[in-house]
Design a protein around this motif. Structure first.
Motif, PDB file in Angstrom:
ATOM      1  N   TYR A  96       0.835  -1.211   0.000  1.00 22.12           N
ATOM      2  CA  TYR A  96       0.000   0.000   0.000  1.00 22.12           C
ATOM      3  C   TYR A  96       0.868   1.258   0.000  1.00 22.12           C
ATOM      4  O   TYR A  96       0.613   2.212  -0.754  1.00 22.12           O
ATOM      5  CB  TYR A  96      -0.908  -0.019   1.223  1.00 22.12           C
ATOM      6  CG  TYR A  96      -1.812   1.188   1.316  1.00 22.12           C
ATOM      7  CD1 TYR A  96      -2.962   1.282   0.544  1.00 22.12           C
ATOM      8  CD2 TYR A  96      -1.509   2.243   2.177  1.00 22.12           C
ATOM      9  CE1 TYR A  96      -3.802   2.389   0.626  1.00 22.12           C
ATOM     10  CE2 TYR A  96      -2.327   3.353   2.259  1.00 22.12           C
ATOM     11  CZ  TYR A  96      -3.470   3.418   1.482  1.00 22.12           C
ATOM     12  OH  TYR A  96      -4.285   4.520   1.562  1.00 22.12           O
ATOM     13  N   ARG A  99       2.444   2.047  -3.321  1.00 22.79           N
ATOM     14  CA  ARG A  99       1.477   2.603  -4.266  1.00 22.79           C
ATOM     15  C   ARG A  99       1.182   4.070  -3.968  1.00 22.79           C
ATOM     16  O   ARG A  99       0.845   4.852  -4.872  1.00 22.79           O
ATOM     17  CB  ARG A  99       0.180   1.791  -4.234  1.00 22.79           C
ATOM     18  CG  ARG A  99       0.330   0.384  -4.797  1.00 22.79           C
ATOM     19  CD  ARG A  99      -0.963  -0.404  -4.714  1.00 22.79           C
ATOM     20  NE  ARG A  99      -1.995   0.143  -5.569  1.00 22.79           N
ATOM     21  CZ  ARG A  99      -2.139  -0.151  -6.852  1.00 22.79           C
ATOM     22  NH1 ARG A  99      -1.303  -0.995  -7.441  1.00 22.79           N
ATOM     23  NH2 ARG A  99      -3.114   0.375  -7.563  1.00 22.79           N
ATOM     24  N   PHE A 114       3.886  -6.439  -6.765  1.00 18.67           N
ATOM     25  CA  PHE A 114       3.384  -5.058  -6.850  1.00 18.67           C
ATOM     26  C   PHE A 114       4.461  -4.047  -6.474  1.00 18.67           C
ATOM     27  O   PHE A 114       4.202  -3.053  -5.793  1.00 18.67           O
ATOM     28  CB  PHE A 114       2.150  -4.873  -5.957  1.00 18.67           C
ATOM     29  CG  PHE A 114       0.999  -5.760  -6.321  1.00 18.67           C
ATOM     30  CD1 PHE A 114       0.301  -5.569  -7.503  1.00 18.67           C
ATOM     31  CD2 PHE A 114       0.618  -6.799  -5.479  1.00 18.67           C
ATOM     32  CE1 PHE A 114      -0.757  -6.402  -7.845  1.00 18.67           C
ATOM     33  CE2 PHE A 114      -0.447  -7.632  -5.810  1.00 18.67           C
ATOM     34  CZ  PHE A 114      -1.142  -7.431  -7.003  1.00 18.67           C
TER      35      PHE A 114
END
Length: 270
Positions: A96, A99, A114
């Motif tokens: 998170y 991002r 990611f």
């Protein structure tokens, strides 16, 4: 041959030094996994490993260290389970934060999810490893524990705030105030040899958070990750980060303490 009797002050000083050495020994043994992490970060930053990306090599080394710690009895199966829980919690937070642009992992790697290398979860898990180890080694206990409802709700709110402060106001200072209220009467009981000591839990939160902040400076220096303002030149991580680690340590203690409490109840029923 007669033994020489030491004067009272010298005897007390010798006892204090002995206690400190024993305490330091258990602290050092409890930090084996965190030391392994930072040692790996340091060496991998100056040694080029052929045919493998640095992030992937770090993951393999840390998994090996965990396996060896389990096989040699330095960690129990229950402690491994706690470490896995923290690895997942940390990895979700890392994904998170990446991002949201809070920090970055600029190097390539096959084990990145990611944009986050899987080894990063171990940096959170190392806190759990330390907590479990020191709890067992110093035969720790607590008095004045507020219970699962109060502690669990506060821990969930702290973890949620790490995500929501990007969109709504940051409630960390309010949460710190609640920490002082909820844990005001909570004391850690720990034992060094035959002597029992007590410490306010909130003081322990701060001390562990401070040392994690020091470790974070080491990690960023060796390019474990980079904050946006460290992309060009490394400098000391903001002191304000201590407050973030303070809150993270609270989550760690709440989970570990609750699991220890459940395990103790299970043994009592048996």
């Amino acid at each position: 041959m007669k033994k020489l009797a030491l004067p009272g002050k010298e005897r007390a000083a010798l006892k204090s030094i002995t206690q400190l050495l024993h305490f330091g020994y258990h602290q050092a043994m409890s930090c084996i996994f965190p030391i392994a992490i930072f040692g790996t970060l340091a060496l991998s930053n100056v040694i080029d490993l052929p045919y493998i990306y640095r992030y992937d090599a770090i993951l393999i080394i840390l998994l090996t260290v965990q396996y060896l710690m389990y096989r040699t009895g330095l960690e129990t199966l229950d402690e491994i389970k706690v470490i896995c829980v923290f690895h997942i919690i940390g990895l979700l937070l890392e994904i998170y934060k990446i991002r949201m642009g809070s920090w970055s992992y600029p190097e390539p790697g096959l084990t990145k999810v990611f944009g986050v290398p899987l080894y990063s979860g171990f940096m959170y898990a190392s806190v759990a490893s330390y907590m479990c180890q020191i709890w067992r080694r110093l035969k720790m206990d607590m008095t004045g524990w507020p219970g699962l409802t109060a502690a669990g709700t506060l821990g969930a709110a702290i973890y949620l705030n790490f995500f929501t402060h990007h969109f709504i106001p940051d409630f960390r200072w309010w949460l710190k105030g609640l920490v002082l209220i909820v844990f005001w009467k909570t004391r850690i009981i720990y034992r060094v040899r035959n002597t029992t000591y007590r410490m306010p839990l909130t003081l322990a939160f701060f001390l562990v958070g401070f040392f994690i902040w020091l470790a974070e400076n080491i990690a960023t220096f060796f390019n474990a990750w980079k904050y946006p303002d460290q992309n060009q030149v490394w400098h000391v991580v903001s002191v304000s980060k201590i407050s973030s680690w303070f809150l993270l340590v609270i989550i760690s203690v709440i989970i570990v303490a609750q699991l220890k409490h459940v395990k103790a109840n299970r043994k009592t029923k048996e």
